[in-house]
Scaffold this motif. Sequence first.
Motif, PDB file in Angstrom:
ATOM      1  N   PRO A   1      64.223  -0.462  68.595  1.00 15.09           N
ATOM      2  CA  PRO A   1      64.481  -1.107  69.894  1.00 15.09           C
ATOM      3  C   PRO A   1      65.386  -0.279  70.803  1.00 15.09           C
ATOM      4  O   PRO A   1      65.461  -0.529  72.001  1.00 15.09           O
ATOM      5  CB  PRO A   1      65.175  -2.416  69.501  1.00 15.09           C
ATOM      6  N   TYR A   2      66.077   0.712  70.223  1.00 20.65           N
ATOM      7  CA  TYR A   2      66.995   1.541  70.993  1.00 20.65           C
ATOM      8  C   TYR A   2      66.568   3.003  70.918  1.00 20.65           C
ATOM      9  O   TYR A   2      65.986   3.451  69.929  1.00 20.65           O
ATOM     10  CB  TYR A   2      68.436   1.414  70.467  1.00 20.65           C
TER      11      TYR A   2
ATOM     12  N   LEU B   1      76.697  11.211  68.310  1.00 18.26           N
ATOM     13  CA  LEU B   1      77.759  10.212  68.217  1.00 18.26           C
ATOM     14  C   LEU B   1      77.290   8.849  68.712  1.00 18.26           C
ATOM     15  O   LEU B   1      77.549   7.815  68.086  1.00 18.26           O
ATOM     16  CB  LEU B   1      78.972  10.677  69.025  1.00 18.26           C
ATOM     17  N   ILE B   2      76.593   8.836  69.849  1.00 22.69           N
ATOM     18  CA  ILE B   2      76.094   7.563  70.379  1.00 22.69           C
ATOM     19  C   ILE B   2      75.080   6.946  69.425  1.00 22.69           C
ATOM     20  O   ILE B   2      75.097   5.727  69.174  1.00 22.69           O
ATOM     21  CB  ILE B   2      75.472   7.778  71.771  1.00 22.69           C
ATOM     22  N   THR B   3      74.200   7.769  68.889  1.00 30.00           N
ATOM     23  CA  THR B   3      73.206   7.266  67.933  1.00 30.00           C
ATOM     24  C   THR B   3      73.877   6.642  66.723  1.00 30.00           C
ATOM     25  O   THR B   3      73.502   5.552  66.272  1.00 30.00           O
ATOM     26  CB  THR B   3      72.278   8.407  67.487  1.00 30.00           C
ATOM     27  N   SER B   4      74.891   7.328  66.207  1.00 27.93           N
ATOM     28  CA  SER B   4      75.616   6.799  65.048  1.00 27.93           C
ATOM     29  C   SER B   4      76.232   5.439  65.370  1.00 27.93           C
ATOM     30  O   SER B   4      76.171   4.516  64.551  1.00 27.93           O
ATOM     31  CB  SER B   4      76.705   7.797  64.626  1.00 27.93           C
ATOM     32  N   ALA B   5      76.801   5.312  66.574  1.00 27.29           N
ATOM     33  CA  ALA B   5      77.413   4.032  66.953  1.00 27.29           C
ATOM     34  C   ALA B   5      76.370   2.930  67.082  1.00 27.29           C
ATOM     35  O   ALA B   5      76.545   1.824  66.545  1.00 27.29           O
ATOM     36  CB  ALA B   5      78.177   4.201  68.265  1.00 27.29           C
ATOM     37  N   LEU B   6      75.259   3.226  67.772  1.00 27.78           N
ATOM     38  CA  LEU B   6      74.263   2.182  68.036  1.00 27.78           C
ATOM     39  C   LEU B   6      73.500   1.756  66.790  1.00 27.78           C
ATOM     40  O   LEU B   6      72.867   0.689  66.788  1.00 27.78           O
ATOM     41  CB  LEU B   6      73.287   2.644  69.119  1.00 27.78           C
ATOM     42  N   LEU B   7      73.554   2.555  65.722  1.00 24.17           N
ATOM     43  CA  LEU B   7      72.945   2.130  64.457  1.00 24.17           C
ATOM     44  C   LEU B   7      73.587   0.857  63.930  1.00 24.17           C
ATOM     45  O   LEU B   7      73.010   0.153  63.104  1.00 24.17           O
ATOM     46  CB  LEU B   7      73.051   3.249  63.414  1.00 24.17           C
ATOM     47  N   GLU B   8      74.783   0.560  64.440  1.00 31.74           N
ATOM     48  CA  GLU B   8      75.441  -0.707  64.110  1.00 31.74           C
ATOM     49  C   GLU B   8      74.628  -1.889  64.609  1.00 31.74           C
ATOM     50  O   GLU B   8      74.715  -2.997  64.056  1.00 31.74           O
ATOM     51  CB  GLU B   8      76.837  -0.713  64.751  1.00 31.74           C
ATOM     52  N   MET B   9      73.789  -1.670  65.632  1.00 33.64           N
ATOM     53  CA  MET B   9      73.018  -2.752  66.252  1.00 33.64           C
ATOM     54  C   MET B   9      71.561  -2.787  65.793  1.00 33.64           C
ATOM     55  O   MET B   9      70.882  -3.789  65.990  1.00 33.64           O
ATOM     56  CB  MET B   9      73.058  -2.596  67.775  1.00 33.64           C
TER      57      MET B   9
ATOM     58  N   PRO C   1      81.220  -3.208  71.169  1.00 35.29           N
ATOM     59  CA  PRO C   1      82.646  -3.006  71.449  1.00 35.29           C
ATOM     60  C   PRO C   1      83.223  -1.831  70.664  1.00 35.29           C
ATOM     61  O   PRO C   1      82.671  -1.398  69.650  1.00 35.29           O
ATOM     62  CB  PRO C   1      83.277  -4.335  71.013  1.00 35.29           C
ATOM     63  N   VAL C   2      84.354  -1.333  71.129  1.00 30.41           N
ATOM     64  CA  VAL C   2      84.982  -0.155  70.522  1.00 30.41           C
ATOM     65  C   VAL C   2      85.268  -0.376  69.046  1.00 30.41           C
ATOM     66  O   VAL C   2      85.066   0.524  68.219  1.00 30.41           O
ATOM     67  CB  VAL C   2      86.290   0.196  71.270  1.00 30.41           C
ATOM     68  N   GLU C   3      85.738  -1.558  68.693  1.00 32.60           N
ATOM     69  CA  GLU C   3      86.117  -1.792  67.293  1.00 32.60           C
ATOM     70  C   GLU C   3      84.931  -1.674  66.334  1.00 32.60           C
ATOM     71  O   GLU C   3      85.128  -1.416  65.146  1.00 32.60           O
ATOM     72  CB  GLU C   3      86.805  -3.145  67.129  1.00 32.60           C
ATOM     73  N   ARG C   4      83.715  -1.832  66.833  1.00 29.03           N
ATOM     74  CA  ARG C   4      82.536  -1.651  65.985  1.00 29.03           C
ATOM     75  C   ARG C   4      81.952  -0.249  66.108  1.00 29.03           C
ATOM     76  O   ARG C   4      81.379   0.273  65.154  1.00 29.03           O
ATOM     77  CB  ARG C   4      81.464  -2.687  66.336  1.00 29.03           C
ATOM     78  N   ALA C   5      82.115   0.370  67.275  1.00 31.04           N
ATOM     79  CA  ALA C   5      81.536   1.696  67.495  1.00 31.04           C
ATOM     80  C   ALA C   5      82.376   2.814  66.889  1.00 31.04           C
ATOM     81  O   ALA C   5      81.840   3.768  66.303  1.00 31.04           O
ATOM     82  CB  ALA C   5      81.374   1.943  68.990  1.00 31.04           C
TER      83      ALA C   5
END
Length: 434
Positions: free
Chosen positions: A105-106, A70-78, A293-297
């Motif tokens: 980078p992450y 889940l965290i990986t999926s969210a951070l792919l936004e960055m 932020p939550v709205e992007r994650a």
Amino acid sequence: MTQLPLRAQLASALGRSAATLSRMTGRGDGSVIGGRVGLMLEPDLLRQLARDRRLALISATNGKTTTTRLITSALLEMGEVATNAFGANMPAGHVSALSQHKHAPYGVLEVDEKYLPEVLDTTGAGVVCLMNLSRDQMDRAAEIWLLAQKWRRALSGKPTHVIANCDDPLVTWGASTAAKVTWVSGGQRWKDDSWSCPECGGPLERGEQRSSWGESGPGMPTSHEAVATISTARHWACRECTFHRPEPQWILDDEAVIDPRGRRWVLDIQLPGTANRSNAAMALAVSEAFGLPVERALPRLREVTSVAGRYTTVERDGRHARLLLAKNPAGWLEAFDVADRSLPIILSVNAQGPDGRDTSWLWDVDYRILRGRPVFVTGERRLDLALRLDVANVPFTLTDTFAAALAMQPPGRVDVIANYTAFQQIRSEFGRAV
């Protein structure tokens, strides 16, 4: 990122080649052998691969693979994220993951509870996520309070930002020496491993549970009222010393999460069950620690449908089997929460090395919830499980293989709960569906 020294470059490249060869020959996914080869050639490879990356380490007894995903999926936004997606959660798996994504980078790395101090010291990760501690693999794992003690020592004096589940007293104790902690109230359904204070040994007193509200609407409490009520319900404290539950910044409230600013976000994720909503709450807190932020994650979390085969539905001859993983008493409790009570259920238990060879933990699981539905038992230790069900007065059908158990089902849906190696064997029968 800083260029790796020549020796480390060579070790990383040969490790990737070994991993590729392992996959091509069908020996595995390469997530362990690649790291082992790299570490043989350069023992300091993990430290060098971790340098100049923003890393999160995810550790718990249950849910760490899912939360890592889940965290990986969210951070792919960055940007690009290196991760050990298949659960190889010891240093060899971490080396393999970072080598495969050498320019990411992450990094989001699932870490075995026992290896967390070593991996934190080696990588210098800026964020650590700690979710729960309960008994697991009792023939070879240390007492869980010893693990919590090792966490305390590892975090003391480090600038690491810890995201921790304050509803679990052992996790709270393990995280409380960190320089910076963000507390998440993610719930704790399994409490049988934390009735005593880890600080002094005295009894812990717990608040009364309440039924949750649904989505916010007319007549519903405000977020601040919800926070106060949940905090009271989940409160715990030692009767004999000052150790108590800290106030959380993030609150899981049934189908939603309340962030540190009091805003309520309906999770609406595709992964089922209370435990996965707790995992999602932890993931959102970690994402915000990275500046997302939550709205992007949150939209990224909603895209995740299965994790290394967990929650996947496979089909054979008109029978649709949903695969659920349960490795210990706490995991079985969560699997029962997800299982559909109207469906037949297949249970499969092994006791190989990765499972732990001691099956006495089966007696800590309350199987009475299975009464009234067709139950089929298989796996290498099916007789152990059959005896446990018989004592619980749960009728069942004993089968030699999973294929035989599945063939006994009428066309339609069936749930499958299996422990680790049994689960992997079932996945292999369907081409390791993910």
